[in-house]
Design a protein around this motif. Structure first.
Motif, PDB file in Angstrom:
ATOM      1  N   ILE A 154     -61.368  91.559  35.389  1.00 39.13           N
ATOM      2  CA  ILE A 154     -60.006  92.004  35.093  1.00 39.13           C
ATOM      3  C   ILE A 154     -59.140  90.820  34.669  1.00 39.13           C
ATOM      4  N   THR A 155     -59.325  89.692  35.361  1.00 42.33           N
ATOM      5  CA  THR A 155     -58.567  88.482  35.000  1.00 42.33           C
ATOM      6  C   THR A 155     -58.881  88.039  33.580  1.00 42.33           C
ATOM      7  N   MET A 156     -60.156  88.081  33.204  1.00 43.37           N
ATOM      8  CA  MET A 156     -60.548  87.692  31.852  1.00 43.37           C
ATOM      9  C   MET A 156     -59.946  88.625  30.813  1.00 43.37           C
ATOM     10  N   VAL A 157     -59.946  89.928  31.115  1.00 43.13           N
ATOM     11  CA  VAL A 157     -59.376  90.906  30.175  1.00 43.13           C
ATOM     12  C   VAL A 157     -57.881  90.663  29.999  1.00 43.13           C
ATOM     13  N   LEU A 158     -57.170  90.474  31.125  1.00 42.36           N
ATOM     14  CA  LEU A 158     -55.730  90.232  31.042  1.00 42.36           C
ATOM     15  C   LEU A 158     -55.426  88.911  30.326  1.00 42.36           C
ATOM     16  N   SER A 159     -56.249  87.907  30.586  1.00 49.80           N
ATOM     17  CA  SER A 159     -56.054  86.618  29.920  1.00 49.80           C
ATOM     18  C   SER A 159     -56.271  86.747  28.416  1.00 49.80           C
ATOM     19  N   PHE A 160     -57.281  87.536  28.037  1.00 50.83           N
ATOM     20  CA  PHE A 160     -57.524  87.752  26.608  1.00 50.83           C
ATOM     21  C   PHE A 160     -56.347  88.463  25.958  1.00 50.83           C
ATOM     22  N   ILE A 161     -55.834  89.477  26.650  1.00 49.51           N
ATOM     23  CA  ILE A 161     -54.674  90.203  26.116  1.00 49.51           C
ATOM     24  C   ILE A 161     -53.484  89.260  25.984  1.00 49.51           C
ATOM     25  N   TYR A 162     -53.324  88.398  26.980  1.00 50.29           N
ATOM     26  CA  TYR A 162     -52.207  87.446  26.973  1.00 50.29           C
ATOM     27  C   TYR A 162     -52.358  86.422  25.859  1.00 50.29           C
ATOM     28  N   TRP A 163     -53.537  85.759  25.818  1.00 50.93           N
ATOM     29  CA  TRP A 163     -53.752  84.676  24.847  1.00 50.93           C
ATOM     30  C   TRP A 163     -53.985  85.221  23.437  1.00 50.93           C
ATOM     31  N   GLY A 164     -54.959  86.137  23.335  1.00 43.73           N
ATOM     32  CA  GLY A 164     -55.422  86.541  22.008  1.00 43.73           C
ATOM     33  C   GLY A 164     -54.621  87.617  21.328  1.00 43.73           C
ATOM     34  N   VAL A 165     -53.878  88.400  22.099  1.00 44.98           N
ATOM     35  CA  VAL A 165     -53.164  89.534  21.511  1.00 44.98           C
ATOM     36  C   VAL A 165     -51.653  89.335  21.559  1.00 44.98           C
ATOM     37  N   ALA A 166     -51.105  89.305  22.792  1.00 44.39           N
ATOM     38  CA  ALA A 166     -49.647  89.257  22.927  1.00 44.39           C
ATOM     39  C   ALA A 166     -49.043  88.010  22.293  1.00 44.39           C
ATOM     40  N   THR A 167     -49.590  86.837  22.637  1.00 41.13           N
ATOM     41  CA  THR A 167     -49.038  85.587  22.099  1.00 41.13           C
ATOM     42  C   THR A 167     -49.123  85.547  20.586  1.00 41.13           C
ATOM     43  N   ALA A 168     -50.290  85.913  20.038  1.00 41.22           N
ATOM     44  CA  ALA A 168     -50.476  85.878  18.580  1.00 41.22           C
ATOM     45  C   ALA A 168     -49.554  86.857  17.874  1.00 41.22           C
ATOM     46  N   ILE A 169     -49.411  88.063  18.422  1.00 44.34           N
ATOM     47  CA  ILE A 169     -48.578  89.082  17.780  1.00 44.34           C
ATOM     48  C   ILE A 169     -47.114  88.675  17.795  1.00 44.34           C
ATOM     49  N   PHE A 170     -46.630  88.240  18.945  1.00 45.99           N
ATOM     50  CA  PHE A 170     -45.213  87.873  19.044  1.00 45.99           C
ATOM     51  C   PHE A 170     -44.890  86.676  18.142  1.00 45.99           C
ATOM     52  N   GLU A 171     -45.795  85.688  18.090  1.00 49.12           N
ATOM     53  CA  GLU A 171     -45.541  84.532  17.231  1.00 49.12           C
ATOM     54  C   GLU A 171     -45.596  84.920  15.758  1.00 49.12           C
ATOM     55  N   ALA A 172     -46.456  85.875  15.410  1.00 52.34           N
ATOM     56  CA  ALA A 172     -46.482  86.366  14.029  1.00 52.34           C
ATOM     57  C   ALA A 172     -45.158  87.046  13.683  1.00 52.34           C
ATOM     58  N   PHE A 173     -44.592  87.777  14.645  1.00 48.58           N
ATOM     59  CA  PHE A 173     -43.273  88.381  14.437  1.00 48.58           C
ATOM     60  C   PHE A 173     -42.225  87.302  14.187  1.00 48.58           C
ATOM     61  N   GLY A 174     -42.366  86.186  14.890  1.00 49.73           N
ATOM     62  CA  GLY A 174     -41.418  85.089  14.701  1.00 49.73           C
ATOM     63  C   GLY A 174     -41.527  84.479  13.315  1.00 49.73           C
ATOM     64  N   VAL A 175     -42.764  84.256  12.844  1.00 48.74           N
ATOM     65  CA  VAL A 175     -42.973  83.678  11.515  1.00 48.74           C
ATOM     66  C   VAL A 175     -42.463  84.618  10.429  1.00 48.74           C
ATOM     67  N   ASN A 176     -42.627  85.923  10.647  1.00 51.60           N
ATOM     68  CA  ASN A 176     -42.191  86.913   9.659  1.00 51.60           C
ATOM     69  C   ASN A 176     -40.712  87.237   9.741  1.00 51.60           C
ATOM     70  N   GLY A 177     -40.013  86.645  10.718  1.00 54.21           N
ATOM     71  CA  GLY A 177     -38.583  86.876  10.836  1.00 54.21           C
ATOM     72  C   GLY A 177     -38.212  88.123  11.610  1.00 54.21           C
ATOM     73  N   LYS A 178     -39.191  88.769  12.251  1.00 49.50           N
ATOM     74  CA  LYS A 178     -38.907  89.979  13.037  1.00 49.50           C
ATOM     75  C   LYS A 178     -38.282  89.635  14.390  1.00 49.50           C
ATOM     76  N   LEU A 179     -38.571  88.438  14.898  1.00 45.22           N
ATOM     77  CA  LEU A 179     -38.025  87.967  16.171  1.00 45.22           C
ATOM     78  C   LEU A 179     -37.544  86.534  15.996  1.00 45.22           C
ATOM     79  N   PRO A 180     -36.517  86.138  16.762  1.00 47.97           N
ATOM     80  CA  PRO A 180     -36.127  84.725  16.758  1.00 47.97           C
ATOM     81  C   PRO A 180     -37.280  83.871  17.287  1.00 47.97           C
ATOM     82  N   PRO A 181     -37.451  82.647  16.787  1.00 48.98           N
ATOM     83  CA  PRO A 181     -38.579  81.801  17.213  1.00 48.98           C
ATOM     84  C   PRO A 181     -38.674  81.613  18.724  1.00 48.98           C
ATOM     85  N   THR A 182     -37.529  81.413  19.377  1.00 50.70           N
ATOM     86  CA  THR A 182     -37.552  81.210  20.833  1.00 50.70           C
ATOM     87  C   THR A 182     -38.083  82.441  21.550  1.00 50.70           C
TER      88      THR A 182
END
Length: 205
Positions: A154-182
């Motif tokens: 379960i820890t590995m799954v949550l870590s993957f979601i955190y590292w590989g999915v959530a972080t990447a998606i939110f930062e992509a939103f930042g690069v595309n101007g959908k979210l402020p960088p911070t």
């Protein structure tokens, strides 16, 4: 700056020398008005000394004139290190170098979203390990020795979601101007830290 574009075939920072330099100057309508070429150029501060070159002025619908020169001095506001780092990806740059690039690109009206996102990423990234611990610790306590495998999975799954999915998606939103960088770089940390904090609170109860 100053509606100029530079081409340098070979830039030697230690020798403060540029080989095959071209300076393109544009008017306010983005039309090319002159081209300065030099076989070599050296600089001291913001004064560049160009040697063995030509000046080509454009006017009247594209007609041009050639003015050769042996030596010519030109004021160039840009730091040569900016040219050297122009092809470097933001992920490969230090925080200080990124800050310098952002300042320059803002001055010349260029977009800086990718650089700002990477700067915030470099600040948020060190806390990622703490976030993973906040997620893993209550799971280890909850499952105990009997459920080590399940807790680890379960820890590995949550870590993957955190590292590989959530972080990447939110930062992509930042690069595309959908979210402020911070927000783009810190929201995953805050969200998963909150999940870990709630899990610890429930374990304590």
């Amino acid at each position: 700056q100053g509606n100029r574009m530079y081409y340098i075939q070979n830039l030697r920072l230690e020798e403060k020398q540029a080989i095959n330099l071209k300076i393109y100057e544009f008017d306010d309508n983005d039309e090319l008005k002159s081209e300065i070429s030099a076989s070599t150029a050296t600089w001291a501060s913001k004064t560049w000394t160009l040697k063995n070159g030509t000046i080509r002025n454009f006017a009247n619908g594209g007609k041009s004139e050639y003015l050769p020169f042996d030596v010519k001095q030109v004021y160039i506001a840009e730091d040569p290190t900016l040219f050297a780092e122009s092809g470097t990806k933001p992920q490969e740059m230090t925080y200080a170098a990124l800050s310098k690039r952002v300042e320059y690109k803002k001055d010349v009206g260029r977009p800086v979203r990718e650089e700002l996102v990477e700067m915030q990423h470099k600040l948020a990234y060190p806390l990622a390990s703490l976030v993973v611990i906040l997620i893993a610790a209550p799971l280890a306590i909850h499952f105990g020795r009997a459920g080590v495998a399940a807790g680890f999975l379960i820890t590995m799954v949550l870590s993957f979601i955190y590292w590989g999915v959530a972080t990447a998606i939110f930062e992509a939103f930042g690069v595309n101007g959908k979210l402020p960088p911070t927000v783009a770089c810190w929201v995953a940390n805050v969200l998963f830290a909150a999940i870990g904090g709630m899990a610890i609170w429930k374990v304590q109860k």
